[in-house]
Design a protein around this motif. Structure first.
Motif, PDB file in Angstrom:
ATOM      1  N   GLU A 295       9.001  44.879 -41.651  1.00  0.00           N
ATOM      2  CA  GLU A 295       8.218  45.005 -40.425  1.00  0.00           C
ATOM      3  C   GLU A 295       7.867  43.615 -39.928  1.00  0.00           C
ATOM      4  O   GLU A 295       7.533  42.719 -40.704  1.00  0.00           O
ATOM      5  N   SER A 299       4.009  43.336 -35.366  1.00  0.00           N
ATOM      6  CA  SER A 299       3.763  44.774 -35.522  1.00  0.00           C
ATOM      7  C   SER A 299       2.804  45.056 -36.669  1.00  0.00           C
ATOM      8  O   SER A 299       2.002  46.003 -36.602  1.00  0.00           O
ATOM      9  N   ASN A 303      -0.553  47.166 -35.927  1.00  0.00           N
ATOM     10  CA  ASN A 303      -0.804  48.395 -36.692  1.00  0.00           C
ATOM     11  C   ASN A 303      -2.063  48.285 -37.550  1.00  0.00           C
ATOM     12  O   ASN A 303      -2.775  49.274 -37.755  1.00  0.00           O
ATOM     13  N   SER A 304      -2.342  47.088 -38.051  1.00  0.00           N
ATOM     14  CA  SER A 304      -3.531  46.893 -38.887  1.00  0.00           C
ATOM     15  C   SER A 304      -4.815  47.008 -38.079  1.00  0.00           C
ATOM     16  O   SER A 304      -5.853  47.392 -38.623  1.00  0.00           O
ATOM     17  N   ASN A 306      -5.205  49.042 -35.549  1.00  0.00           N
ATOM     18  CA  ASN A 306      -5.297  50.381 -34.969  1.00  0.00           C
ATOM     19  C   ASN A 306      -6.118  51.276 -35.899  1.00  0.00           C
ATOM     20  O   ASN A 306      -5.670  51.611 -36.997  1.00  0.00           O
ATOM     21  N   ASP A 309      -5.228  57.082 -37.034  1.00  0.00           N
ATOM     22  CA  ASP A 309      -4.006  57.591 -37.651  1.00  0.00           C
ATOM     23  C   ASP A 309      -3.489  58.754 -36.804  1.00  0.00           C
ATOM     24  O   ASP A 309      -4.214  59.715 -36.528  1.00  0.00           O
ATOM     25  N   SER A 310      -2.239  58.658 -36.379  1.00  0.00           N
ATOM     26  CA  SER A 310      -1.694  59.645 -35.440  1.00  0.00           C
ATOM     27  C   SER A 310      -1.702  61.053 -36.016  1.00  0.00           C
ATOM     28  O   SER A 310      -1.992  62.038 -35.314  1.00  0.00           O
ATOM     29  N   ARG A 351      -2.218  42.581 -45.634  1.00  0.00           N
ATOM     30  CA  ARG A 351      -1.709  42.466 -44.282  1.00  0.00           C
ATOM     31  C   ARG A 351      -1.742  40.985 -43.916  1.00  0.00           C
ATOM     32  O   ARG A 351      -2.768  40.483 -43.470  1.00  0.00           O
TER      33      ARG A 351
END
Length: 577
Positions: A295, A299, A303-304, A306, A309-310, A351
């Motif tokens: 990755e 990105s 993502n970190s 966000n 969680d979808s 991360r």
């Protein structure tokens, strides 16, 4: 849900009471301004006259001069707040008393109070969010790295994590001479709330038989802590030795828990204990992906940051989504500043871009929140601010880590990030707790309410409502014993450590002996009610063969309702000596 309704209802009642008090104050129960007074009422000579006129109130035992502001006419309050040292609120970022009386015209003061109450709700969200998603996980990572047993971690690190809002609020309140009543009200109020409402709700949700020895141990230690606090309040002073004794009593409690756990486990088969220990280190190679997934750095960073969680988002209700959207800015801010290490993940939540960013933002948060930013804004040699030096140091450190690490493999020193996350989340909680105490102090002044009442209601409910929901959830999942243990273990830690550290801070700043002045009859109603609830638990639970059923849960809820009624009647003068 019941606790949430009670909490919101209390805020609405306070707002209505605020409008009534502020509206009646305009007619003037205090001093009428002289004809030659300036339009803004900032005549310092007349302010001095106000203080002299109300000095009799101070001689009657009220040591906070700011409390008499509501006895003045609306036009005089702003000048009085600006000229009175007790109204300075130096320990918070915002002077809420100046906001209440100087920000807007006197007829719009209720609007200012409403905004402060909304801000109070946001601060409670910050306290709960920081403690649950950042403070507790880092404490868990630290305890796992130190290889502490579950019992030791439960009564030390995890107790601190669960009780962080209460402990920090009590520490901040006790460290200020005029807000110690908030801490007393919050600690006693939270104790009664947890041992009656939370324990009663757990009994209603899932009747069960409690473990006899741990239950009696916790109740006895908590009764000892309450009795010790009662004696100190009765005497009115606490010395350095007695303050250290609070923390010493908690050390004795921790040692007792460890010894009890050792004796209990020794009675079990040692093979069972070893098998449990070995099962925690099961290999996971078969669950690793066959092909590595690379990755990009950008990105990973996006993502970190966000917080949604979808998959969780799709299966949740619209109410949960609405609350999540409102909390999202706070979560992003905390994600930007607080690193979190998760030892249960293979990569330990490493991360690389975000963790390197944390090396810049986390030190800045520490210097800008410590002592309300006083040291962060300090100019070195009168020219270079401390925060700028901290920023340069963070940039240098971040560049080194970024150039010497990779995205897919955490460095050997990754545990240091859990220590950094622990420190930064503690600073966030301390700053939010300081603002909460200052707002409640302002509400007490404006609404002419005692610190004890605000402590046992708003502060206690705000800090305990999260524990209430989590314990009820744990009970519904089939673990009522764990929920009840969390009820008692946390409040023992909160009282002993909160009082101990708070009084130590006040001793370092002032005199070697701290004076604690009970705020009237309500203090003794609090202490007596908490002691009575513990005595009832100590007697009735063994008589019921340690079985907590729905009848006992209803009894605890009725006990809290009666206590709250008596406390309100005492506060408003219907019950008096």
């Amino acid at each position: 849900m019941t606790s949430r309704v009670v909490f919101i209802s209390a805020l609405l009642l306070l707002w209505c009471h605020c409008r009534h008090v502020l509206g009646s104050g305009d007619s003037g129960t205090g001093i009428v301004p002289s004809p030659d007074r300036s339009a803004d009422g900032a005549d310092l000579l007349s302010v001095g006259t106000m203080v002299d006129t109300h000095s009799a109130m101070l001689r009657q035992g009220n040591t906070d001069e700011c409390d008499i502001v509501m006895n003045l006419s609306a036009a005089d309050r702003c000048a009085f707040v600006k000229a009175t040292p007790d109204c300075s609120m130096e320990d918070s970022f915002i002077n809420y008393l100046k906001m209440a009386f100087c920000l807007l015209p006197p007829n719009l003061t209720p609007l200012t109070i409403t905004l402060c109450i909304i801000w109070l709700l946001i601060l409670f969200i910050v306290l709960g969010l920081t403690a649950s998603k950042f403070f507790c996980p880092n404490l868990s990572a630290i305890s796992s790295s130190l290889r502490l047993t579950h019992n030791v971690a439960g009564v030390t690190f995890l107790a601190l994590g669960n009780g962080a809002p209460d402990v920090f609020s009590a520490t901040v309140a006790f460290s200020r001479p005029h807000t110690a009543g908030l801490a007393i009200g919050a600690l006693f109020g939270a104790g009664i709330f947890v041992t009656t409402v939370v324990a009663g709700s757990v009994s209603l949700v899932k009747p069960f038989t409690v473990a006899s020895r741990p239950f009696l141990r916790d109740v006895i230690f908590y009764m000892a802590a309450v009795f010790w606090t009662f004696i100190i309040l009765y005497r009115g002073t606490i010395s350095l030795g007695e303050t250290l004794g609070y923390m010493g009593l908690y050390v004795v409690y921790v040692v007792t828990v460890i010894v009890s756990a050792y004796i209990y486990s020794h009675q079990k088969h040692s093979a069972t204990r070893s098998s449990v220990q070995s099962s925690t280190h099961a290999p996971d190679s078969e669950y690793r992906p066959l092909l590595p997934y690379c990755e990009s750095t950008s990105s990973i960073l996006l993502n970190s940051l966000n917080p949604v969680d979808s998959r969780t988002w799709r299966r949740k209700t619209w109410r949960w989504r609405t609350v999540k959207i409102l909390k999202m800015p706070l979560e992003v801010l905390l994600l930007l500043t607080v690193p979190v290490v998760d030892p249960d993940k293979e990569d330990r939540n490493w991360r690389r871009p975000l963790n390197c960013l944390h090396l810049i933002t986390a030190p800045l948060v520490c210097v800008l929140t410590f002592s309300s930013g006083e040291y962060g804004l300090y100019l070195i040699e009168g020219q270079f601010p401390v925060w700028a030096l901290t920023l340069l140091f963070g940039l240098f450190l971040s560049a080194i880590v970024f150039l010497t690490t990779s995205n897919d493999q955490p460095p050997a020193y990754h545990l240091v990030f859990s220590l950094l996350g622990f420190l930064v989340s503690a600073m966030w909680i301390s700053a939010a707790a300081s603002e909460v105490v200052s707002i409640l102090h302002m509400l007490g002044v404006v609404l002419s309410l005692s610190n004890n009442l605000l402590g046992l209601t708003l502060l206690a409910w705000g800090n305990s409502i999260g524990d209430c929901f989590s314990d009820i959830t744990i009970a519904r999942q089939g673990y009522p014993r764990m929920a009840l243990s969390a009820c008692f273990g946390g409040i023992i830690f909160n009282m002993l450590i909160g009082v101990g550290i708070g009084c130590l801070i006040q001793m370092f700043n002032n005199e070697p002996v701290v004076t604690l002045e009970p705020e009237g009859l309500l203090t003794w109603v609090l202490a007596g009610s908490l002691g009575l609830s513990l005595v009832f638990s100590f007697i009735l639970v063994p008589l019921r063969c340690f079985h907590l059923g729905r009848a006992y849960g209803i009894f605890l809820l009725l006990f809290y309702a009666v206590f709250l009624l008596v406390a309100l009647l005492t506060e408003f003068g219907f019950i008096h000596t």
